[in-house]
Design an enzyme around this catalytic site. Sequence first.
Site, PDB file in Angstrom:
ATOM      1  N   ASN A  21     -31.064  -4.415 -50.576  1.00 55.24           N
ATOM      2  CA  ASN A  21     -30.263  -5.607 -50.318  1.00 55.24           C
ATOM      3  C   ASN A  21     -29.588  -6.099 -51.597  1.00 55.24           C
ATOM      4  O   ASN A  21     -28.409  -6.478 -51.605  1.00 55.24           O
ATOM      5  CB  ASN A  21     -31.167  -6.703 -49.745  1.00 55.24           C
ATOM      6  CG  ASN A  21     -30.391  -7.767 -48.998  1.00 55.24           C
ATOM      7  OD1 ASN A  21     -29.483  -7.469 -48.242  1.00 55.24           O
ATOM      8  ND2 ASN A  21     -30.749  -9.014 -49.221  1.00 55.24           N
ATOM      9  N   VAL A  28     -34.830 -11.735 -44.815  1.00 57.72           N
ATOM     10  CA  VAL A  28     -33.991 -12.011 -45.977  1.00 57.72           C
ATOM     11  C   VAL A  28     -32.800 -11.061 -46.000  1.00 57.72           C
ATOM     12  O   VAL A  28     -31.659 -11.450 -46.283  1.00 57.72           O
ATOM     13  CB  VAL A  28     -34.807 -11.891 -47.280  1.00 57.72           C
ATOM     14  CG1 VAL A  28     -33.892 -11.987 -48.499  1.00 57.72           C
ATOM     15  CG2 VAL A  28     -35.859 -12.982 -47.334  1.00 57.72           C
ATOM     16  N   ALA A  29     -33.058  -9.786 -45.688  1.00 56.46           N
ATOM     17  CA  ALA A  29     -31.978  -8.798 -45.672  1.00 56.46           C
ATOM     18  C   ALA A  29     -30.978  -9.081 -44.561  1.00 56.46           C
ATOM     19  O   ALA A  29     -29.787  -8.799 -44.699  1.00 56.46           O
ATOM     20  CB  ALA A  29     -32.571  -7.401 -45.495  1.00 56.46           C
ATOM     21  N   ILE A  39     -29.984 -11.953 -43.520  1.00 56.88           N
ATOM     22  CA  ILE A  39     -29.096 -13.065 -43.883  1.00 56.88           C
ATOM     23  C   ILE A  39     -28.389 -12.715 -45.185  1.00 56.88           C
ATOM     24  O   ILE A  39     -29.035 -12.604 -46.217  1.00 56.88           O
ATOM     25  CB  ILE A  39     -29.887 -14.376 -44.057  1.00 56.88           C
ATOM     26  CG1 ILE A  39     -30.618 -14.748 -42.768  1.00 56.88           C
ATOM     27  CG2 ILE A  39     -28.951 -15.507 -44.479  1.00 56.88           C
ATOM     28  CD1 ILE A  39     -31.525 -15.943 -42.895  1.00 56.88           C
ATOM     29  N   ASP A  78       9.790 -30.132 -46.581  1.00 55.95           N
ATOM     30  CA  ASP A  78      10.818 -31.081 -46.986  1.00 55.95           C
ATOM     31  C   ASP A  78      12.081 -30.291 -47.339  1.00 55.95           C
ATOM     32  O   ASP A  78      12.000 -29.120 -47.715  1.00 55.95           O
ATOM     33  CB  ASP A  78      10.315 -31.869 -48.201  1.00 55.95           C
ATOM     34  CG  ASP A  78      11.250 -33.001 -48.590  1.00 55.95           C
ATOM     35  OD1 ASP A  78      11.987 -33.481 -47.718  1.00 55.95           O
ATOM     36  OD2 ASP A  78      11.248 -33.382 -49.768  1.00 55.95           O
ATOM     37  N   GLU A  99     -27.351 -13.837 -47.919  1.00 57.94           N
ATOM     38  CA  GLU A  99     -27.376 -15.101 -48.649  1.00 57.94           C
ATOM     39  C   GLU A  99     -26.414 -15.116 -49.819  1.00 57.94           C
ATOM     40  O   GLU A  99     -26.064 -16.166 -50.342  1.00 57.94           O
ATOM     41  CB  GLU A  99     -28.796 -15.427 -49.131  1.00 57.94           C
ATOM     42  CG  GLU A  99     -29.358 -14.475 -50.175  1.00 57.94           C
ATOM     43  CD  GLU A  99     -30.004 -13.247 -49.545  1.00 57.94           C
ATOM     44  OE1 GLU A  99     -30.538 -12.439 -50.292  1.00 57.94           O
ATOM     45  OE2 GLU A  99     -29.952 -13.115 -48.308  1.00 57.94           O
ATOM     46  N   ASP A 136     -25.600  -5.602 -51.753  1.00 59.85           N
ATOM     47  CA  ASP A 136     -24.990  -6.873 -51.339  1.00 59.85           C
ATOM     48  C   ASP A 136     -24.327  -7.640 -52.477  1.00 59.85           C
ATOM     49  O   ASP A 136     -23.708  -8.662 -52.235  1.00 59.85           O
ATOM     50  CB  ASP A 136     -26.039  -7.791 -50.695  1.00 59.85           C
ATOM     51  CG  ASP A 136     -26.343  -7.388 -49.268  1.00 59.85           C
ATOM     52  OD1 ASP A 136     -25.959  -6.275 -48.894  1.00 59.85           O
ATOM     53  OD2 ASP A 136     -26.975  -8.180 -48.549  1.00 59.85           O
TER      54      ASP A 136
END
Length: 878
Positions: free
Chosen positions: A696, A264-265, A267, A311, A269, A700
Amino acid sequence: MKYHQMSTQELVNQFKTNPKTGLTQQEANERLLKHGKNELEKPKKRNIFLRFFDQLKDFMILILFIASILSFVTGDYAEGALVIAIILINAILGLVQESKAEKALDSIQKMSSPHATVMRDGVELVIIESVNLKIDEAILTGEAVPVEKKAGIIKEDEVALGDRINSGYMSTVATYGRGVGLITGTGMDTEIGHIATMISEAKTDQTPLQQSISKLGKALAVIAIIITLVIFGINIAEHYYFDGGNVGWEVWQKSFMASVALAVAAIPEGLPAIITIVLALGMQNLAREKAIMKSLPAVETLGSTSVICSDKTGTLTQNVMTVTKVYSNNKIIDINENTHVDDKLLQLLTYGVLCNDTKVNLNEENEYTKIGDPTEVAFIDLAITLNHNPIEIFTNNPRISELPFDSERKLMTTVHDFGNKRYAVIKGAPDVMLRRSVESKKSIKDYENANLMMTSEALRVLAVGYKEINPTLPLDKLTHAYLEHDITLIGLVGMIDPPRPEVKDAIKVTNRAGIDVIMITGDHKNTAMAIAKELNIIKSNDDIALSGLELDNLSDEEFKKVLPHVRVYARVSPENKVRIVEAWKAENRIVAMTGDGVNDAPALKTANIGIAMGITGTEVSKGAADMVLTDDNFTTIVTAVEEGRGIYANIKKAIHFLLSCNIGEIVTIFLGTILGALIFSGAVTTLTAVQILWVNLVTDSLMAIAIGLEPKEADIMNEKPRDSRKSFFADGLGIKIGWQGIMLGLLSFSAFVIGYFIYPNTEGATGDVLRAAKLMNASTMTFMVLAISQLFHALNVKSEKKSIFKTKFNKYLLWAFITSLILQLLTIVFPFTRELFNLSNLNLVEWLIVLGLSITPIIVVEIQKLISNLINKRKRAV
C-alpha cells in the site's frame, strides 16, 4: 414614489433639510442616533479555534481519523502520523477558504470610508444641482465611460442603475464638473450596502470535486467496515474448523491485524494529500499563465465549467475606446496603421486632437502616456496610429480659448491660431452639428447616411468641424452663440471599445469544448450585441439579448424558457447578475463569472468559480473571487479551464489507479481466505499485515502522485464538459476499475497457487515444516506480483482510450516507477529484510513467473483498448 422620480422640493420636504445650509449639528446628531453611522455592518466573527474544529466535522476527515487509528493499531506509526498531518493540512486549507467572504466585506468597508463634504449650521444621494458633472460609476455599473449627471425628475418607475442620471452613489468618483446632492441613504441603505448584504448572504457550494470525494469517502468507509468484518469472521471460522476448535490468542491477534491492515489498504488515505499536491502544482501552472487561484478546489472546478458569464469591457474587449471608422472626403474609411492620410483626413485628426482635454506626455521609454476621457483619448490614439505626433499638434497650435462640453449643448469648442488665421474647432453630437452647419442639403444627407451606417455597427459617432473667426475679436465675445453656428464640417469619427484580437479564437475553443459564453455588461444593448456578433457569441437568429429591465419583467418560469437563448445581458444590476448565475446553476451547470466592479462581487461569490480582473478589478471583486486574472484577458480563462480539465483528468486517473490496486489487494486476500482452505486443506494467510501495508505504501504514494502530474492530452478541449452530477465512476469507469482490480487480484492469487505448488523442496522438509515453507514461498511470489503488477498497471491509466505507446512521456512516472520498484526489490535482497517481511529467496524460474504475471495487466488492457477503439470507429462510420 422613488427618489429619482421626486422633485428637489419634494426631496427637501421628505428629508427635512435645507439645500443651502444643510442640517443643523443637533439634527445631525439625532439622526446619527436613529440611523447609525454611515458605515457597513460588520458580521460577527467566530473564534478561530471553533472555525478550525468546524473543518474536522467533514465525513472524509472522520474516515481519515479512523484510518490513522488503524495504522497505529497495526504498528505503522509513520503512516498514522502521515494521516494526522494530512488531516491538519486539509483543516487549515478549509479555514483559509472560509475567510474569502470576510476579505470581500473588509474590502467594501475600506471603500465606504467617508469621502463626502457635508453642510452643517450644510453615501446615496440625488443630484439637486449640477454643472457639467460626470461620475465614474464603473465599479458599480460596469460602464467604462463616465456618466453625465444632472438635476431633474426621471418619470419612469423602473430605471436601470446606470440610467439614473439624477443619482450618485457611495464609492463612485466625480471626474468632471461640480454638483450638489441631497443624501437619501447611508451605510447599509446605500447601493454599496445592498451589495455588501448580497455578498454576506451568498452561499458557497461545495465544488464538484469536494462532492465526489465526499461520496467516495462514505462508500469506501462502508466497504472497508464490511470487508474487515467478513475477512476477520472467515479467518476465525477456518482456524476453528481446521484446528479442532482450538483458537488461541495468537490466531485472534493475527486475524485482527490482517483484517485491519486490509481495511487500511481499502481506504486510499493518501488520496487527499495527492489531490492537494496535484491542485497545488496546477495553481503554479495557472500562475504562470496569468491566472492566480485563491483556493485549491477552485482549480479543479475550472475543469467542470460549462458556462462562462463574461464581462465585456476589458475582458472581451481592449477597454480602450478606439477609432475604427471615419467619414472623410465623402467616404467611410476603415482605420488601421496602413490607412492613407490625405489632406482631409489630416485635417480631421488634427482638429480632433486640438478640441481635446487629454493630457499627453512622453515617458522615459519614449512611449505616450495619456490621461483623459476615453472618447477624447481615442482622438489622440487616432493621430498616433496614423503616425502623427499629438504633442507637436498641441504645441504648433496653442489653445486661445475654450467652451467646455456640457450635456445640454452636446458640443465642445476650442479656439486656435493657424498662421494668420484663427479658427474655432468644434466637436460633438452629429445631429447637433448638422443642424448648425453650413453644409448643403445633399452634403447633410450624405452625413446622415454615413452616421446611420456607423451607428448601426454600434459605433459611438462624433462630428468634427470648424469656423473661421475674426482674430481681433476680444475673447469675451467668443460666446456659444457666435462660435457654435455656421460650422463647416470636416468629417465623422466612429469609435468603439474593440474586441481583443485573440478572444475570437478563444471563443472558438469554448464552442468546441461545449462551453456556453454569455456576455453580461453594464453597456448599452446595441453596443454589446455588435461585439457579441463579431466574437461569435451570438451565432444564430435564435440567440437574443436582454436588458436588465427586460429581465426584471420576466417571471422565473419565463426566464427559464429563454435562458438557453440569451447570449447578451445589457444594462444589468447586481441582482440581475446573481439571478443569471443562479438560473444556470439551477440547470445543473457549473458557472464561471467574471467581473471587476463592486457590483460584480455578489455574483462572483454566488458562481461556482468567480473570476476577478487583476488590472481593473476593485479589491472587493478580488476578495469575493476564486481566481484573479493578472492580464484581464478572456483567453486566460479558457487556458485556465483547459488546465482545470487536465487536473481533474489526472485526479480521476489517480483514483482509478488507487482503487483498482486496492480492489486487487482485497481480492487477493479474499480469495486466499475463501479458496485457501479448499485448495491447501487449511487456513492460509495470503499476505501478512506488514506485507499489505508495505504494498500500500509503495504503490499508493509516489506512483499516484506521478500519475497526478501526467501531461494534458492534446484533445482535452474537444470534449464536452462533464456533468457535475455524475460520480467518478460514471461512463464505464466504475466497471473498468472493478474488472482491472479483479484482474490484479486474480494474477496475485495465481502467483500464490503457483508459488505453493512449484516450491523446490531442496532441503527435504516434510509435514508442517514443508507446508510452512511452501506457504512462505507462495506468499513471497504473491507479495512481489501484487506490488510490481500495480506499478505496471499505473501505465494503463495514463489514458482511458489511447495506447500507452501513443501517450506523452511523463518523466515523473518513470522515476516513480524506478524508485518504487527498487524499494520493493530491497525487501527481498537482504536477509534481514526477508526476515522482517517473512519472505523466501526466489529462484530464476520463480522470478520469470513473477515478471510474466506482473506485465500481464499491460497486455490485457492494451488489447481491451484496441478492441474498444475498433468498435467505436465502426460505430462512427455507421
